[in-house]
Design a protein around this motif. Structure first.
Motif, PDB file in Angstrom:
ATOM      1  N   LEU A 103      -1.921 -10.635  -1.925  1.00  0.00           N
ATOM      2  CA  LEU A 103      -0.601 -11.113  -1.532  1.00  0.00           C
ATOM      3  C   LEU A 103      -0.230 -10.612  -0.142  1.00  0.00           C
ATOM      4  O   LEU A 103       0.304 -11.350   0.689  1.00  0.00           O
ATOM      5  CB  LEU A 103       0.434 -10.640  -2.563  1.00  0.00           C
ATOM      6  CG  LEU A 103       1.755 -11.405  -2.693  1.00  0.00           C
ATOM      7  CD1 LEU A 103       1.528 -12.868  -3.033  1.00  0.00           C
ATOM      8  CD2 LEU A 103       2.625 -10.744  -3.763  1.00  0.00           C
ATOM      9  N   ALA A 104      -0.584  -9.340   0.121  1.00  0.00           N
ATOM     10  CA  ALA A 104      -0.295  -8.768   1.443  1.00  0.00           C
ATOM     11  C   ALA A 104      -1.133  -9.443   2.527  1.00  0.00           C
ATOM     12  O   ALA A 104      -0.647  -9.736   3.627  1.00  0.00           O
ATOM     13  CB  ALA A 104      -0.550  -7.272   1.415  1.00  0.00           C
ATOM     14  N   ASP A 105      -2.409  -9.690   2.199  1.00  0.00           N
ATOM     15  CA  ASP A 105      -3.293 -10.305   3.202  1.00  0.00           C
ATOM     16  C   ASP A 105      -2.885 -11.738   3.530  1.00  0.00           C
ATOM     17  O   ASP A 105      -3.154 -12.227   4.638  1.00  0.00           O
ATOM     18  CB  ASP A 105      -4.746 -10.276   2.696  1.00  0.00           C
ATOM     19  CG  ASP A 105      -5.307  -8.856   2.673  1.00  0.00           C
ATOM     20  OD1 ASP A 105      -4.735  -7.981   3.357  1.00  0.00           O
ATOM     21  OD2 ASP A 105      -6.296  -8.624   1.954  1.00  0.00           O
TER      22      ASP A 105
ATOM     23  N   ASP B 107       3.004 -11.629   8.067  1.00  0.00           N
ATOM     24  CA  ASP B 107       3.378 -10.371   8.724  1.00  0.00           C
ATOM     25  C   ASP B 107       2.113  -9.552   9.001  1.00  0.00           C
ATOM     26  O   ASP B 107       1.565  -8.918   8.099  1.00  0.00           O
ATOM     27  CB  ASP B 107       4.329  -9.588   7.820  1.00  0.00           C
ATOM     28  CG  ASP B 107       4.824  -8.296   8.476  1.00  0.00           C
ATOM     29  OD1 ASP B 107       4.415  -8.030   9.626  1.00  0.00           O
ATOM     30  OD2 ASP B 107       5.612  -7.570   7.844  1.00  0.00           O
ATOM     31  N   GLN B 108       1.665  -9.569  10.210  1.00  0.00           N
ATOM     32  CA  GLN B 108       0.450  -8.850  10.593  1.00  0.00           C
ATOM     33  C   GLN B 108       0.757  -7.700  11.562  1.00  0.00           C
ATOM     34  O   GLN B 108      -0.094  -7.279  12.350  1.00  0.00           O
ATOM     35  CB  GLN B 108      -0.542  -9.819  11.245  1.00  0.00           C
ATOM     36  CG  GLN B 108      -0.972 -10.957  10.320  1.00  0.00           C
ATOM     37  CD  GLN B 108      -1.676 -10.450   9.061  1.00  0.00           C
ATOM     38  OE1 GLN B 108      -2.456  -9.498   9.108  1.00  0.00           O
ATOM     39  NE2 GLN B 108      -1.360 -11.091   7.931  1.00  0.00           N
TER      40      GLN B 108
ATOM     41  N   TYR C 286       2.774  -3.242   0.274  1.00  0.00           N
ATOM     42  CA  TYR C 286       3.953  -3.763  -0.438  1.00  0.00           C
ATOM     43  C   TYR C 286       4.926  -4.416   0.537  1.00  0.00           C
ATOM     44  O   TYR C 286       5.495  -5.473   0.258  1.00  0.00           O
ATOM     45  CB  TYR C 286       4.635  -2.634  -1.221  1.00  0.00           C
ATOM     46  CG  TYR C 286       3.831  -2.166  -2.411  1.00  0.00           C
ATOM     47  CD1 TYR C 286       3.888  -2.833  -3.628  1.00  0.00           C
ATOM     48  CD2 TYR C 286       2.974  -1.068  -2.308  1.00  0.00           C
ATOM     49  CE1 TYR C 286       3.149  -2.422  -4.726  1.00  0.00           C
ATOM     50  CE2 TYR C 286       2.222  -0.638  -3.387  1.00  0.00           C
ATOM     51  CZ  TYR C 286       2.307  -1.328  -4.601  1.00  0.00           C
ATOM     52  OH  TYR C 286       1.546  -0.920  -5.672  1.00  0.00           O
ATOM     53  N   ARG C 287       5.115  -3.785   1.677  1.00  0.00           N
ATOM     54  CA  ARG C 287       6.022  -4.364   2.669  1.00  0.00           C
ATOM     55  C   ARG C 287       5.483  -5.691   3.191  1.00  0.00           C
ATOM     56  O   ARG C 287       6.234  -6.669   3.351  1.00  0.00           O
ATOM     57  CB  ARG C 287       6.211  -3.386   3.825  1.00  0.00           C
ATOM     58  CG  ARG C 287       7.295  -2.365   3.568  1.00  0.00           C
ATOM     59  CD  ARG C 287       7.542  -1.504   4.780  1.00  0.00           C
ATOM     60  NE  ARG C 287       8.794  -0.782   4.652  1.00  0.00           N
ATOM     61  CZ  ARG C 287       9.180   0.199   5.467  1.00  0.00           C
ATOM     62  NH1 ARG C 287       8.395   0.572   6.476  1.00  0.00           N
ATOM     63  NH2 ARG C 287      10.334   0.809   5.289  1.00  0.00           N
TER      64      ARG C 287
ATOM     65  N   ILE D 126       3.565  -9.515  -9.609  1.00  0.00           N
ATOM     66  CA  ILE D 126       2.402  -8.851  -9.003  1.00  0.00           C
ATOM     67  C   ILE D 126       2.819  -7.513  -8.392  1.00  0.00           C
ATOM     68  O   ILE D 126       2.138  -6.485  -8.556  1.00  0.00           O
ATOM     69  CB  ILE D 126       1.765  -9.765  -7.936  1.00  0.00           C
ATOM     70  CG1 ILE D 126       1.052 -10.948  -8.609  1.00  0.00           C
ATOM     71  CG2 ILE D 126       0.784  -8.982  -7.060  1.00  0.00           C
ATOM     72  CD1 ILE D 126       0.550 -12.001  -7.639  1.00  0.00           C
ATOM     73  N   VAL D 127       3.940  -7.500  -7.684  1.00  0.00           N
ATOM     74  CA  VAL D 127       4.443  -6.248  -7.105  1.00  0.00           C
ATOM     75  C   VAL D 127       4.754  -5.254  -8.212  1.00  0.00           C
ATOM     76  O   VAL D 127       4.376  -4.075  -8.144  1.00  0.00           O
ATOM     77  CB  VAL D 127       5.704  -6.521  -6.250  1.00  0.00           C
ATOM     78  CG1 VAL D 127       6.270  -5.213  -5.697  1.00  0.00           C
ATOM     79  CG2 VAL D 127       5.380  -7.489  -5.123  1.00  0.00           C
TER      80      VAL D 127
END
Length: 933
Positions: free
Chosen positions: A331-333, A337-338, A347-348, A393-394
């Motif tokens: 989800l982060a990938d 937001d990179q 998480y952020r 998921i979080v």
């Protein structure tokens, strides 16, 4: 309004507050304090002369209420007659605002005492979920059984827009500030500087309230009503509903042997009629429905976006220190937001990606952009379930990596909010009168086949035609034919509902209600219209909405079980119910049944209808869900919700219940967050008890039922004779109440009457009850009971009273019925009502009818006292008794001034201040009564 200043003090400790013999000392202190500030405000704004006039009016009013003699009456009338229109307006505003301030103080006192009990560790109070869960555990229920119960439970308070909701949002905002400042004084030990700042802020808030216009300059539109309804989500619902779930889950976890966290299904959800109720409201159209859903969606998505933004700032968990699940990392990938600053904060980044997706959803559904722009582009969520899945998921990643505590704050509440409110915030019910459906269907049949004379068919013929139509996928309407404006409007709104389901989800518009249902064909006519809009699918035997009959009049209630039995026996309809989980909702109307047959008969016929429906649905093996169309006042089915639900017959709740929240009751229940949560908790607790403990309660004895039948027959005859059979009663009603002036008050989008006549038959139940409340007679909430009891005792001189006393002691239905009537009687005032009776021009008519009403009032109170064993009204309800004692001396002046202004207005004084003064007084009296509509 002339009390001395009371300095803020340190918050009392809980034991001191609970052990104090005078439980209302702090309440009186707060009322005096706010009254002093209001008095100082009036004096500073308008001088000592106006302030002194207000005080003279108050004292004269109290003297009249105490003495009730001709001398005090003449003195009061002479004093009021000497006031100018401008002075009258200021007097009304002062006492109206005092009513509002008293309500704020009263709400705060309830919160104060509830907190004191919790801090002191007092046993849970009846009506709380803690009490209910504890009781159920003692009866042998396990945590697992309760969790299973909530899987299929439905508790839904449905907000409706009605013209007794007289508050402006600007006034509510001022009241919220005052409530918050009182709360601050209660909960915090303030320094001298903080005390002074709090006092100054209170003075500012009261001054702002005084300088804020109480009335609207223009009539409310439907969308204004929608916006008003949405404010309660801002104040209370968006945050307090998730709080309630969290508290209940924690309570069940503590009771569980394993102490494992519990996650409940979202059984408690709000509903709405605002923007979908077309019965008698021509201003609710397909366009209005679409705009309503847009407004609701905007509220929901903005809340989620704000919460996601705050959650992202809080979850600064670094991957260097704590692990994350593969799903979370994916989800982060996938997030746009990179930023290198958050490269090790998965998480952020995940939450930033969710924010971007929800922003895209916002743009796709609403066409705008959120206040805080996303970190990059992302694809929109196709439905709310996808957003819920990402939040899960979080949640799961935190659980798996030793961070369970981080799941219990903002994340927990956001997950619940998304599950409860979805993208549409609240389901909107559509409602229309059966007569409209009948005309539309008849026109569609005639256009398709001129030989088909639908309106000339008997019931059997109509049913045959309608069943044939809902069994074929061929449309009945044609885009190449021209239909009447009414037919076009009806087809358009159902098509808009179909579009709304596609856009926001099936929960956006899940229910269609048929007012004035009295036959099976009424339900099948709606089914035909739903098929035309693509909400009924013949080939799949699927319904995308619930078809809900509303039985309202006494005759309709008596006919409800036969109608439903016939409907459920139709194979074509039974197959459709398979797609609705074999559940059928039935709505029962409290308002029109009361106007039709009076308080006692209405309550009894509703109860009997429920018993008959329970038997029919048990025979057909279909789940019955009752929707209670309760109003704010007792005359329209109102009263305490907890007792009302527990008073339902066994089998009537079955874990599922819906009920309307109407008029100024919405403000009283949901404007304050803590009061709002408490009211929601009461609904959940009562539903649990009524569902799981009802089987252990003994059924009412046969002699109880026989007695109620006799009482109802006598009360019905007395009520009908007065209201519908007494010559001149219609004239008496229109001249002795504010019904004519209510029609001119900009407090609702719906007309006061169904037709342009003065006939009581055509009058809506809401202004009917509201008008009697304003003149303090409350006639719809008690009339007929006294004469019914007298007739019953005459027929049963030896055993009658003892039986009635047993019914009051042992039968929750009868106990609640009399308790609600007692509340109404305590709020009535014959001395004040006599001044309204004086507005009736014909002396003989006035004397005849008012004398008759007074005799009924005296007889009803005497009968109530004999049955309950009480020496005075509200002896068993000290809380309400103290409330009335504290507030009503300051409300009575509003009634007296209203009478004087009505005289002037009806005698031709067209001064705008007179008209405005009448409308201000209506507002103030409604605020003082709190449940007048």
């Amino acid at each position: 309004m002339n009390a001395q200043a009371i300095p803020a003090s340190t918050p009392p400790n809980a034991s001191a507050l609970l052990n104090n013999d005078d439980k209302d000392q702090q309440l009186r202190d707060d009322i005096r304090h706010l009254g002093r500030i209001l008095g100082d405000t009036v004096r500073s704004q308008h001088g000592d002369e106006i302030f002194n006039i207000i005080e003279i009016v108050r004292q004269s009013s109290i003297r009249f209420g105490r003495d009730e003699d001709e001398v005090s009456k003449q003195a009061l009338e002479a004093m009021l007659d000497g006031l100018s229109n401008d002075e009258m307006t200021k007097v009304i505003r002062a006492f109206s605002y005092f009513s509002h301030l008293s309500n704020i103080a009263e709400d705060q006192h309830h919160i104060r005492r509830t907190r004191a009990h919790l801090v002191a560790g007092s046993p849970p109070k009846q009506g709380s979920l803690a009490y209910t869960i504890s009781t159920l555990m003692e009866r042998g229920y396990s945590t697992a059984q309760l969790v299973e119960f909530f899987q299929t439970a439905i508790v839904s308070p449905v907000l409706t827009a009605h013209p007794t909701e007289v508050q402006r949002k600007s006034i509510l905002n001022c009241q919220m500030v005052i409530g918050r400042l009182l709360n601050e004084r209660d909960r915090m030990q303030l320094t001298p500087e903080e005390t002074a700042a709090n006092e100054e802020a209170l003075n500012r808030a009261v001054l702002t309230l005084w300088q804020t216009r109480m009335l609207r300059n223009s009539k409310l539109s439907v969308l204004d009503e929608v916006e008003n309804g949405l404010t309660f989500y801002d104040y209370t619902l968006l945050r307090e509903l998730p709080n309630l779930y969290a508290g209940l889950e924690d309570l069940l976890s503590q009771q569980s042997p394993s102490k494992e966290p519990t996650e409940l299904a979202s059984f408690l959800k709000m509903g709405s009629w605002i923007g979908g109720d077309r019965d008698g409201n021509p201003f609710v159209t397909a366009t209005v429905l679409e705009q309503t859903l847009t407004m609701q969606c905007t509220r929901a998505l903005r809340f989620y976006l704000d919460e996601l933004h705050a959650l992202g700032s809080q979850l600064s968990v670094a991957q260097l220190l704590v692990g994350a699940s593969d799903q979370l990392l994916a989800l982060a990938d996938s997030s746009p937001d990179q930023s290198v600053h958050r490269s090790d904060e998965p998480y952020r980044r995940a939450i930033s990606g969710m924010y971007a997706r929800l922003s895209a959803t916002y743009h796709e559904l609403l066409g705008g952009e959120p206040v805080i722009h996303p970190s990059g582009q992302a694809r929109a969520y196709q439905n709310v379930e996808q957003l819920s899945a990402d939040l899960a998921i979080v949640h799961n990643s935190l659980l798996l990596n030793g961070s369970a505590a981080l799941t219990r704050g903002r994340l927990r509440h956001l997950r619940r909010a998304v599950d409860v409110f979805g993208f549409s915030l609240a389901p909107i019910d559509l409602r229309q009168n059966s007569d409209v459906h009948e005309r539309v269907v008849a026109e569609l049949f005639a256009a398709a086949n001129p030989a088909c004379r639908y309106l000339e068919q008997d019931e059997a013929g109509r049913i045959a035609l309608l069943l044939a139509e809902i069994s074929t996928p061929r449309p009945l309407s044609s885009p190449y034919l021209v239909y009447s404006e009414e037919t076009q409007s009806e087809l358009a709104i159902y098509r808009a509902a179909r579009t709304a389901q596609d856009r926001y989800g099936k929960a956006a518009v899940p229910n269609c209600i048929i007012s004035k249902t009295d036959s099976v064909s009424d339900l099948l006519e709606l089914a035909v219209l739903l098929k035309e809009a693509g909400l009924l699918h013949p080939q799949e035997a699927r319904l995308d909405v619930n078809i809900i009959p509303l039985f309202e009049t006494i005759a309709d209630l008596r006919n409800s079980a036969p109608v439903m039995k016939h409907l459920l026996s139709l194979p074509e309809y039974a197959r459709l119910l398979d797609s609705r989980d074999l559940a059928q909702e039935v709505m029962l109307g409290y308002s029109d049944s009361n106007k039709d047959g009076g308080f006692l008969t209405s309550g009894w016929e509703l109860y009997k209808a429920e018993l008959a429906l329970i038997d029919v649905f048990a025979e057909k093996k279909i789940r019955l869900r009752l929707f209670h169309g309760r109003g704010g006042s007792v005359g329209r089915g109102g009263g305490p919700s907890y007792q009302a639900i527990l008073a339902q017959p066994a089998g009537a709740v079955q874990g599922q219940i819906r009920l309307t929240e109407q008029g100024e009751v919405i403000t009283a229940k949901y404007a304050n967050p803590e009061v709002g949560r408490r009211n929601l908790e009461v609904l959940a607790a009562a539903t649990l008890e009524a569902s799981l403990l009802a089987e252990t309660e003994p059924a009412p004895r046969p002699e109880f039922l026989t007695c109620m039948n006799a009482l109802s027959d006598h009360a019905f005859a007395a009520y009908r004779n007065l209201v519908y059979e007494t010559e001149g009663f219609e004239q008496y009603f229109w001249e002795s109440t504010v019904i004519s002036e209510i029609a001119g008050l900009n407090i609702g989008s719906r007309p006061a009457s169904r037709k342009k006549t003065t006939a009581i038959d055509d009058l809506r139940a809401i202004p009917w009850v509201f008008s009697w409340s304003q003149c303090r007679l409350m006639l719809p909430g008690w009339y007929g009971f006294g004469s019914a009891v007298r007739a019953y005792l005459e027929a049963h001189p030896d055993t009658g009273l003892a039986l009635l006393q047993e019914m009051y002691r042992d039968w929750p239905f009868f106990t609640t019925l009399l308790s609600n009537m007692e509340m109404v009687l305590a709020k009535s005032d014959l001395s004040i009502a006599s001044r309204y009776a004086g507005l009736v021009k014909e002396e003989q008519l006035r004397e005849t009818i008012f004398t008759r009403i007074c005799k009924g009032h005296v007889a009803t109170i005497a009968a109530l006292k004999s049955i309950s064993g009480q020496s005075e009204l509200l002896a068993a309800n000290p809380l309400l008794k103290r409330s009335i004692r504290n507030r009503f001396p300051y409300m009575a002046p509003l009634n007296h001034v209203q009478v004087e202004l009505l005289k002037r207005f009806r005698n031709g004084d067209q001064d705008e201040r007179v008209r405005r003064g009448i409308h201000l007084s209506i507002n103030g009296i409604a605020a003082g009564l709190r449940n007048s509509g």
